[in-house]
Design an enzyme around this catalytic site. Structure first.
Site, PDB file in Angstrom:
ATOM      1  N   SER A  59       0.819  -1.221   0.000  1.00 38.03           N
ATOM      2  CA  SER A  59       0.000   0.000   0.000  1.00 38.03           C
ATOM      3  C   SER A  59       0.854   1.272   0.000  1.00 38.03           C
ATOM      4  O   SER A  59       1.855   1.372   0.709  1.00 38.03           O
ATOM      5  CB  SER A  59      -0.915   0.004   1.227  1.00 38.03           C
ATOM      6  OG  SER A  59      -1.586   1.244   1.298  1.00 38.03           O
TER       7      SER A  59
ATOM      8  N   SER B 135      -0.551   4.071   0.961  1.00 42.96           N
ATOM      9  CA  SER B 135      -1.226   4.982   1.892  1.00 42.96           C
ATOM     10  C   SER B 135      -0.313   5.523   2.989  1.00 42.96           C
ATOM     11  O   SER B 135      -0.384   6.719   3.308  1.00 42.96           O
ATOM     12  CB  SER B 135      -2.462   4.300   2.497  1.00 42.96           C
ATOM     13  OG  SER B 135      -3.409   4.084   1.485  1.00 42.96           O
TER      14      SER B 135
ATOM     15  N   LYS C  45     -13.817  -3.925   2.686  1.00 43.36           N
ATOM     16  CA  LYS C  45     -14.687  -2.738   2.623  1.00 43.36           C
ATOM     17  C   LYS C  45     -16.133  -3.051   3.045  1.00 43.36           C
ATOM     18  O   LYS C  45     -16.812  -2.205   3.612  1.00 43.36           O
ATOM     19  CB  LYS C  45     -14.651  -2.121   1.224  1.00 43.36           C
ATOM     20  CG  LYS C  45     -13.318  -1.437   0.921  1.00 43.36           C
ATOM     21  CD  LYS C  45     -13.310  -0.719  -0.408  1.00 43.36           C
ATOM     22  CE  LYS C  45     -11.911  -0.193  -0.703  1.00 43.36           C
ATOM     23  NZ  LYS C  45     -11.802   0.529  -1.959  1.00 43.36           N
TER      24      LYS C  45
ATOM     25  N   ASN D   7     -20.593  -4.534 -17.837  1.00 43.25           N
ATOM     26  CA  ASN D   7     -19.886  -5.544 -17.036  1.00 43.25           C
ATOM     27  C   ASN D   7     -19.962  -6.899 -17.711  1.00 43.25           C
ATOM     28  O   ASN D   7     -20.901  -7.192 -18.456  1.00 43.25           O
ATOM     29  CB  ASN D   7     -20.518  -5.634 -15.635  1.00 43.25           C
ATOM     30  CG  ASN D   7     -19.609  -6.355 -14.654  1.00 43.25           C
ATOM     31  OD1 ASN D   7     -18.408  -6.093 -14.624  1.00 43.25           O
ATOM     32  ND2 ASN D   7     -20.156  -7.260 -13.863  1.00 43.25           N
ATOM     33  N   ARG D   8     -18.908  -7.704 -17.458  1.00 41.50           N
ATOM     34  CA  ARG D   8     -18.845  -9.071 -17.990  1.00 41.50           C
ATOM     35  C   ARG D   8     -20.084  -9.854 -17.538  1.00 41.50           C
ATOM     36  O   ARG D   8     -20.752 -10.490 -18.341  1.00 41.50           O
ATOM     37  CB  ARG D   8     -17.562  -9.713 -17.422  1.00 41.50           C
ATOM     38  CG  ARG D   8     -17.200 -11.025 -17.962  1.00 41.50           C
ATOM     39  CD  ARG D   8     -15.847 -11.439 -17.434  1.00 41.50           C
ATOM     40  NE  ARG D   8     -15.793 -11.504 -15.957  1.00 41.50           N
ATOM     41  CZ  ARG D   8     -14.719 -11.844 -15.267  1.00 41.50           C
ATOM     42  NH1 ARG D   8     -13.608 -12.145 -15.891  1.00 41.50           N
ATOM     43  NH2 ARG D   8     -14.751 -11.888 -13.945  1.00 41.50           N
ATOM     44  N   THR D   9     -20.423  -9.762 -16.262  1.00 44.09           N
ATOM     45  CA  THR D   9     -21.656 -10.386 -15.756  1.00 44.09           C
ATOM     46  C   THR D   9     -22.742  -9.312 -15.799  1.00 44.09           C
ATOM     47  O   THR D   9     -22.791  -8.421 -14.942  1.00 44.09           O
ATOM     48  CB  THR D   9     -21.450 -10.881 -14.303  1.00 44.09           C
ATOM     49  OG1 THR D   9     -20.249 -11.648 -14.253  1.00 44.09           O
ATOM     50  CG2 THR D   9     -22.622 -11.710 -13.826  1.00 44.09           C
TER      51      THR D   9
ATOM     52  N   LYS E  48     -25.064  -7.953 -12.817  1.00 48.39           N
ATOM     53  CA  LYS E  48     -24.542  -7.036 -11.792  1.00 48.39           C
ATOM     54  C   LYS E  48     -24.654  -5.584 -12.263  1.00 48.39           C
ATOM     55  O   LYS E  48     -24.949  -4.689 -11.477  1.00 48.39           O
ATOM     56  CB  LYS E  48     -23.078  -7.361 -11.492  1.00 48.39           C
ATOM     57  CG  LYS E  48     -22.885  -8.644 -10.738  1.00 48.39           C
ATOM     58  CD  LYS E  48     -21.447  -8.691 -10.218  1.00 48.39           C
ATOM     59  CE  LYS E  48     -20.992 -10.108  -9.962  1.00 48.39           C
ATOM     60  NZ  LYS E  48     -19.533 -10.211  -9.828  1.00 48.39           N
TER      61      LYS E  48
HETATM   62  P1  NDP Z   1     -13.983  -6.298  -7.510  1.00 50.50           P
HETATM   63  O1  NDP Z   1     -13.355  -7.635  -7.329  1.00 50.50           O
HETATM   64  O2  NDP Z   1     -15.028  -5.862  -6.560  1.00 50.50           O
HETATM   65  O3  NDP Z   1     -14.677  -6.229  -8.993  1.00 50.50           O
HETATM   66  C1  NDP Z   1     -13.991  -6.696 -10.105  1.00 50.50           C
HETATM   67  C2  NDP Z   1     -14.715  -6.269 -11.388  1.00 50.50           C
HETATM   68  O4  NDP Z   1     -13.852  -6.540 -12.494  1.00 50.50           O
HETATM   69  C3  NDP Z   1     -16.007  -7.018 -11.665  1.00 50.50           C
HETATM   70  O5  NDP Z   1     -16.901  -6.144 -12.310  1.00 50.50           O
HETATM   71  C4  NDP Z   1     -15.545  -8.154 -12.619  1.00 50.50           C
HETATM   72  O6  NDP Z   1     -16.567  -8.605 -13.480  1.00 50.50           O
HETATM   73  C5  NDP Z   1     -14.526  -7.405 -13.432  1.00 50.50           C
HETATM   74  N1  NDP Z   1     -13.491  -8.247 -14.060  1.00 50.50           N
HETATM   75  C6  NDP Z   1     -12.538  -8.975 -13.445  1.00 50.50           C
HETATM   76  N2  NDP Z   1     -11.725  -9.558 -14.357  1.00 50.50           N
HETATM   77  C7  NDP Z   1     -12.195  -9.195 -15.581  1.00 50.50           C
HETATM   78  C8  NDP Z   1     -11.774  -9.466 -16.908  1.00 50.50           C
HETATM   79  N3  NDP Z   1     -10.733 -10.251 -17.172  1.00 50.50           N
HETATM   80  N4  NDP Z   1     -12.479  -8.911 -17.931  1.00 50.50           N
HETATM   81  C9  NDP Z   1     -13.531  -8.113 -17.678  1.00 50.50           C
HETATM   82  N5  NDP Z   1     -13.988  -7.814 -16.436  1.00 50.50           N
HETATM   83  C10 NDP Z   1     -13.321  -8.357 -15.398  1.00 50.50           C
HETATM   84  O7  NDP Z   1     -12.746  -5.270  -7.586  1.00 50.50           O
HETATM   85  P2  NDP Z   1     -12.781  -3.703  -7.202  1.00 50.50           P
HETATM   86  O8  NDP Z   1     -14.010  -3.136  -7.816  1.00 50.50           O
HETATM   87  O9  NDP Z   1     -12.560  -3.527  -5.748  1.00 50.50           O
HETATM   88  O10 NDP Z   1     -11.446  -3.143  -7.933  1.00 50.50           O
HETATM   89  C11 NDP Z   1     -11.390  -2.948  -9.346  1.00 50.50           C
HETATM   90  C12 NDP Z   1     -10.121  -2.211  -9.724  1.00 50.50           C
HETATM   91  O11 NDP Z   1     -10.136  -0.872  -9.225  1.00 50.50           O
HETATM   92  C13 NDP Z   1      -8.832  -2.845  -9.192  1.00 50.50           C
HETATM   93  O12 NDP Z   1      -7.853  -2.802 -10.227  1.00 50.50           O
HETATM   94  C14 NDP Z   1      -8.438  -1.914  -8.048  1.00 50.50           C
HETATM   95  O13 NDP Z   1      -7.024  -1.934  -7.837  1.00 50.50           O
HETATM   96  C15 NDP Z   1      -8.910  -0.576  -8.575  1.00 50.50           C
HETATM   97  N6  NDP Z   1      -9.160   0.436  -7.515  1.00 50.50           N
HETATM   98  C16 NDP Z   1      -8.437   1.601  -7.538  1.00 50.50           C
HETATM   99  C17 NDP Z   1      -8.642   2.588  -6.607  1.00 50.50           C
HETATM  100  C18 NDP Z   1      -7.828   3.852  -6.662  1.00 50.50           C
HETATM  101  O14 NDP Z   1      -7.850   4.635  -5.695  1.00 50.50           O
HETATM  102  N7  NDP Z   1      -7.123   4.118  -7.739  1.00 50.50           N
HETATM  103  C19 NDP Z   1      -9.656   2.429  -5.520  1.00 50.50           C
HETATM  104  C20 NDP Z   1     -10.397   1.180  -5.598  1.00 50.50           C
HETATM  105  C21 NDP Z   1     -10.129   0.228  -6.558  1.00 50.50           C
HETATM  106  P3  NDP Z   1     -17.611  -9.785 -13.024  1.00 50.50           P
HETATM  107  O15 NDP Z   1     -18.663  -9.088 -12.222  1.00 50.50           O
HETATM  108  O16 NDP Z   1     -18.113 -10.329 -14.301  1.00 50.50           O
HETATM  109  O17 NDP Z   1     -16.799 -10.764 -12.222  1.00 50.50           O
END
Ligand code: NDP
Length: 275
Positions: A15, A17, A66, A151-153, A156
């Protein structure tokens, strides 16, 4: 004794932070100490309690806690209630205040740091996980012409559309549905970049884009998403460093009622990036 704060997660050693908040504390002359706190999976509540007993004043919460932080809070801000996720905890006597500053951080980075107004723009948000959920309300509050969630799914994305439709013009679908539409701002909130993968959005969406934004940070090279966006016409590219620093500044304000300057801290972190 300086006041105690920390970021709690698992893993957490990567992190940024502690670096960010130490820079804020020094800049604003606040007497505080900020560390990284590793909580075992299943041991979030216990680790928070121990930290409070040691005099801890507040925590930033990162993956995967979270939702547990949301459940542990005894009072929630409106934005945390709507996001159903908490990234900032503040401890006051018996109260645990839960807030979510991720969305404010993204909006601030786009509008103030990148100088791109959101009002009247067509925005495509890729992903429907925790990060996407946290940014939808702050984006809609800036009155875009449209916020399309892909979104892929697909179920959601549809759930988010139903939850947020009272706050603005929001659409939902899969990646193919929006691949040929015109968008001004395309935000990657999927975790595909963590695995060096490209979310399945088609090239046509980038043709008129003034900004392609990947929430992923700590980049040694452009993510597949940013490379693809550049190849297909996006005029400006950004990673999530600015969002990270801005959400941290918002948390700092919640705790200390002082707003630190973010630009020098963003510049410090970007200079360590290799892109
Ligand atoms: P989650 O695990 O909650 O969600 C993941 C999402 O990504 C889902 O919508 C999932 O789709 C989708 N996904 C995963 N793999 C693929 C793929 N190969 N192709 C297409 N869609 C995909 O993760 P978070 O929402 O917590 O985090 C998402 C990103 O945001 C991370 O990279 C994280 O590091 C970043 N982030 C950055 C922050 C910042 O301050 N810059 C703050 C918070 C997050 P499905 O629903 O179909 O599984």
């Amino acid at each position: 004794m300086p006041d105690l704060y920390a970021v709690i997660g698992n893993p957490v050693s990567h992190s940024k932070s502690p670096l960010i908040h130490s820079a804020f504390a020094q800049q604003t002359q606040q007497s505080m100490q900020y560390t990284a706190l590793l909580a075992p999976i299943g041991g979030f509540k216990m680790t928070v309690e121990n930290f409070r007993q040691q005099g801890g004043k507040g925590l930033n919460v990162t993956v995967p806690f979270k939702l547990e932080a949301f459940q542990l809070s005894t009072r929630l801000t409106e934005r945390a209630t709507i996001a159903q996720a908490v990234n900032t905890l503040k401890f006051d006597d018996d109260e645990i205040l839960g807030d979510n500053t991720d969305g404010a951080g993204l909006v601030c980075d786009i509008e103030l740091n990148l100088s791109i107004p959101i009002a009247a723009k067509r925005i495509l948000l890729l992903g429907a996980g925790g990060a996407a959920r946290g940014v939808i309300l702050p984006l809609l509050q800036k009155h875009p012409a449209l916020l399309a969630v892909a979104n892929r799914t697909i179920s959601k994305a549809k759930m988010l559309q139903e939850q947020f439709m009272m706050y603005g013009n929001i659409a939902a679908g899969d990646f193919s549905q929006f691949s040929k539409e015109k968008f001004d701002i395309i935000i990657n909130a999927t975790s595909a970049s963590l695995h060096n993968e490209l979310p399945g959005i088609g090239p046509g969406a980038f043709k008129h884009a003034e900004l392609a934004y990947d929430m992923m940070y700590n980049l040694d090279a452009y993510t597949p998403f940013l490379k693809f966006a550049q190849q297909h016409g996006a005029r400006q590219l950004a990673d999530g460093i600015g969002m990270l620093v801005e959400q941290a500044a918002e948390s700092f304000f919640v705790w200390r009622h002082v707003k630190p300057q973010t630009k020098p801290v963003i510049a410090m972190l970007k200079s360590a990036n290799k892109i």
